[in-house]
Design a protein around this motif. Structure first.
Motif: not given
Length: 307
Positions: A24-37
């Protein structure tokens, strides 16, 4: 954009598979432009499974019955899992300081564990010179993994087009493979590698405009997967960073620990090495993908103590 648009198919090129990939590519809860693969959600808990599946498949095709790997932990554990499934012999050559939880899992899976009183790089060189009774599939000796890691780029592009992609770097294999994947799809995000202060041979190679560099006394770190005196896919990694107009970032142990706590607060359980991406991600604007390379469930002791 759909999976078909970026060339993802059900055929991973591996006849021996445990369902690795499509993490999964998970959106950060603190930064709308950051995703965690989140590569920690692969079968053995790390991105290494992508390369291992392809390597073990090739071993089966060639009739090879025994595989050797030099590893700081994740590659060995991954190979232990896949060879167990395939019915092949596995020998894991690891430093004594490798996490006890990982070593116990290797043995539980039936792998032969060979521990060395030395660092990963010394074991790498020693093993490469030996006449082994099987294949040496260590990344940097075998480059099968580069092909497998290309698919991470395709999976990212199925959801976002990033401006930069941040990857923890030991040998640099993962970063180089991901970049090749982006190139194949006509995209060129800045590839940002991360290493530890005092243990950043890729950064040294870039600064000296060389394809390989060695640092003296890299010391110790919670980030056991990227504490390195030399990187064995350094040439490929520096080429990727240069071609993508990226860079190699360095962090301190204090930043690593803070990044680990921050990721846990976001509901992501990374192994300590993976947490290296968080402090670096905070340095960038725009759409950013940070590759979380491994699961913290294999490092529960460290997580309990730090978080």
């Amino acid at each position: 954009m759909t999976n078909t648009d970026v060339g993802i198919t059900d055929d991973e090129g591996s006849t021996m598979t445990l369902g690795e990939g499509r993490t999964p590519l998970i959106p950060s809860t603190h930064d709308e432009n950051l995703y965690y693969k989140h590569e920690g959600l692969n079968p053995s808990g790390s991105f290494k499974d992508r390369g291992t599946a392809l390597t073990v498949s090739k071993a089966l095709e060639e009739g090879i019955e025994k595989l050797h790997v030099c590893s700081s932990g994740n590659a060995a554990l991954s190979l232990a899992v896949y060879t167990r499934r395939a019915g092949l012999e596995c020998v894991c050559h690891v430093p004594e300081q490798t996490s006890e939880s990982k070593k116990q899992l290797m043995e539980a899976l039936g792998a032969t564990l060979v521990e060395y009183d030395g660092v990963y790089e010394d074991i790498f060189h020693e093993l490469r010179e030996k006449d082994l009774d099987g294949w040496n599939v260590t990344p940097g000796v075998s480059n099968t993994s580069l092909e497998a890691y290309e698919r991470i780029a395709a999976e990212i592009l199925a959801q976002v087009v990033p401006e930069q992609v941040i990857v923890p770097c030991g040998n640099g294999t993962n970063l180089a493979g991901i970049w090749r994947g982006f190139e194949k799809h006509g995209e060129s995000p800045a590839m940002v590698g991360v290493q530890m202060k005092g243990a950043a041979p890729i950064k040294k190679a870039l600064e000296e405009e060389k394809s390989h560099a060695v640092v003296e006394d890299p010391g110790e770190s919670l980030a056991e997967g990227i504490i390195a005196s030399e990187s064995f896919n350094c040439a490929e990694a520096t080429d990727a960073i240069t071609a993508s107009d990226g860079r190699l970032e360095v962090i301190t142990e204090t930043e690593l620990e803070a990044g680990l706590r921050e990721l846990v607060r976001e509901g992501i359980l990374p192994e300590p090495t993976s947490a290296a991406v968080k402090p670096v991600a905070d340095r960038y604007d725009g759409v950013t993908v940070a590759v979380v390379t491994g699961s913290g469930l294999k490092n529960y002791t460290e997580l309990r103590e730090l978080c």
